[in-house]
Design an enzyme around this catalytic site. Sequence first.
Site, mmCIF file in Angstrom:
data_model
loop_
_atom_site.group_PDB
_atom_site.id
_atom_site.type_symbol
_atom_site.label_atom_id
_atom_site.label_comp_id
_atom_site.label_asym_id
_atom_site.label_seq_id
_atom_site.Cartn_x
_atom_site.Cartn_y
_atom_site.Cartn_z
ATOM 1 N N ASP A 95 21.870 50.194 -21.698
ATOM 2 C CA ASP A 95 23.145 50.527 -22.340
ATOM 3 C C ASP A 95 23.570 51.932 -21.933
ATOM 4 O OD1 ASP A 95 21.048 51.712 -23.872
ATOM 5 O OD2 ASP A 95 22.398 51.922 -25.608
ATOM 6 N N GLU A 159 19.609 52.407 -26.773
ATOM 7 C CA GLU A 159 19.123 53.795 -26.762
ATOM 8 C C GLU A 159 20.242 54.756 -27.134
ATOM 9 O OE1 GLU A 159 17.697 57.708 -25.427
ATOM 10 O OE2 GLU A 159 19.546 56.683 -24.834
#
Lengths: 465, 465
Positions: A95, A159
């Site tokens: 991500d 994250e």
Amino acid sequence: MTQSQTTDLSALLDRQEAERELFELLRIPSVSADPTHTEDMARAAAFLQRKLQSLGFTARMDPTGHGGQSGHPVVYAERLEAPGKPTVLIYGHYDVQPEAPLEEWVTPPFEPTVRDGRIYARGSTDDKGQAYAHVRGVELLLSQGELPVNVKFLLEGEEEVGSPNLAGYLAEHADELRADVIVISDGSRFAPDVPTVTYGLRGLSYVEIHVQGANRDLHSGSYGGAAPNPINALCEIIAGLKDDGGRITIPGFYDGVEELTPEEREMWAKLPHSDEEFAASIGVPALPGEKGYSTLERLWARPTLDVNGIWGGYQGEGSKTVIPAKAGAKVSMRLVPGQDPERITRLVQEYVPTLAPEGVRVEVKALHGGQPVKVDLDSPYIRAADRALTRVYGKPAAFGRTGGSIPIVADFRRLLGAPVLLVDFGLNEDAPHSPNESFALEDYHNGILTSAALLQELGHQELGE
Amino acid sequence: MTQSQTTDLSALLDRQEAERELFELLRIPSVSADPTHTEDMARAAAFLQRKLQSLGFTARMDPTGHGGQSGHPVVYAERLEAPGKPTVLIYGHYDVQPEAPLEEWVTPPFEPTVRDGRIYARGSTDDKGQAYAHVRGVELLLSQGELPVNVKFLLEGEEEVGSPNLAGYLAEHADELRADVIVISDGSRFAPDVPTVTYGLRGLSYVEIHVQGANRDLHSGSYGGAAPNPINALCEIIAGLKDDGGRITIPGFYDGVEELTPEEREMWAKLPHSDEEFAASIGVPALPGEKGYSTLERLWARPTLDVNGIWGGYQGEGSKTVIPAKAGAKVSMRLVPGQDPERITRLVQEYVPTLAPEGVRVEVKALHGGQPVKVDLDSPYIRAADRALTRVYGKPAAFGRTGGSIPIVADFRRLLGAPVLLVDFGLNEDAPHSPNESFALEDYHNGILTSAALLQELGHQELGE
């Protein structure tokens, strides 16, 4: 292991294909914070799953979530074809940060573009580029035969939103994720021409101090001179937490703190660091701190105490003559190996009220804690990383620490019990989280070579060493 | 002057008519802060103008305003029929605080209601009731003959919004307003059975301290230990402004401070004050302050330093690990006779930067100042007030000061050069500015009698004494 191996790897590297594939991944706008990108998240995860399957890994997408909230999937893959050899868990995340402010990007954030030898794209360095370097590193080794170690990939999709489901995932899959060492490449090297291994992180104790004076706001004319002032009291408390030498006064605070070894101090003194440049980069005339330690020592290996926020009374325009009823502050301490966040928080909770002047009541609320982490410099994993970096960069690695806490690293330590090697390929100038994030092509390719070399070097370790 | 004079005045008092007229004035919702009440403001002013005209005063409504903004009118009236006698200027205000929160009023704020011997209405004590006591006091004397002094009334309509036009009005009409003494009744007596003269007010120096660290907010992990923290620095500075005995450390701060006389200390020690009750009333376990002085001494006659507001960094929920770029605080000092606000502000501006730790830059901005005021206890005006109160209450007056600054009092002193007598008729329990503001009927009538007796007593003063 000889220098020729590096040359071999480098010669085998298909730079063009490695870039083409990474660009494909970078084109997927996998912004975890933005619910309109949920499908893109799944696309990015599927891309990685397919790629790892094509490399002969058992790979799957695991759904995540807790408390009725579904999260973004974890890509988990493993290839355990090196019996008797160590198992290496490689962590990364697919991500990326939101692209805003879009108007500041020279080229669109999800159309990777090469300028001056750098890939400009959101996620190029953080962390798609660094994570994919490991995928391509594994591929490079596989082009020569079997992997020298057992490899597990854990690629998460949350994250950038604080990994809300990672600890739960680690706990749930602890057996499956078991490894001898965990490798993470999600940060920055110390300087452009310095291959770096980060072997320590500071921990954290974060508290909130509340000071109560009178039961209501008072007029400073009618009460000034007799009513306790909680802001003055708070300032006294905070000022009392450090002595003139910048040392923290909390009794027992330094108990157990691991002192730097002469070797570490010498090693860091040789790093390309300039106090003048560092001060200039943040626009300050001096770099105050604990006496007796260099700047890098204070940043990496000494505990600190900083007020992160303070409030009380009137904050608007002009002059309001109030003695407020209360005031508060957020105070955090960075901790170093040998300090336990829970113990430190307790010491603070015991000590702060003793600093309170007459007339006020003080409460210290624990907000957050994080364990410091350090990998023994003599560990075989550190030595393997050093050899790998030396082969790729032609010079020995620098061993530094970082002043921040990386919560997932502490989670890995706590839940999987394995040492974590932080081998970063990026640079600060890559500007992760900012517009025009980039990743040098050379750093990407060196990352691939480092990954392959590191797995080779780790393959020479004995299990359980 | 004998006790019989009091009896005479009291016997002459038409309590019913005095109440009826005040109630009429209280029914006018003269809320100066609310533009929808502009007409009510003019109605209240006209009411007073007519009343004073009916008493043979030359009375007029003067428009006010500055910078293109029109203000509420000043009612000015004079009756100068006592040649060779002192001139007394009586100040009061006919505007009132807003009534909100309306739902907390037991009876409507602009329908005066008597319960348990108290008039409940907005403005009953602050200041319509106290100001109108002087109008009725003058009327009482006129029912017996000519006034014993020359009397001037200045009744403003903007006290509750900070008297933005008063200083300008005083400067413009300084010749016309010339007086030997200024009488103000707009506050509270010390205690219910204590007739009080307030003979001193503290002054004020109000500054803002700005502390600048780095040129941007920094991550406390990456920079903690080397970057200057402006909040920690600000707390050190503030803590450094007082010593352990509560004394202010600014060099020269106490120079010239008028010490209390043994007589004053003895007088105040006899006042009905209890530290325990005072502390309990604001909900604190202790009343900290400068060592060596009683609570009343600290409140009335000693300078103070209080932080009125502080800010910096993250004030929201949870834990943000920031080292902010800047922090600030509002700091005010109450000043006492012998201290000059401009000089004190300059001392602070010179001293504060010397307390700043390495790495930060500090700026001290002057916001506001006010002169301390004190009337000599031996002045004939004080003695006259004492005699008047003794006649009305049957006991000698208490002489106290107040810890606050009343800006208009300093304006009167500065622009008209006459001493100000603060002879209050109200009580703290009247709850001015709060819902259910009230004024005891007895205090209103005693106020009328005190006003009349005071003018008589002042009539015995020689001019220029």
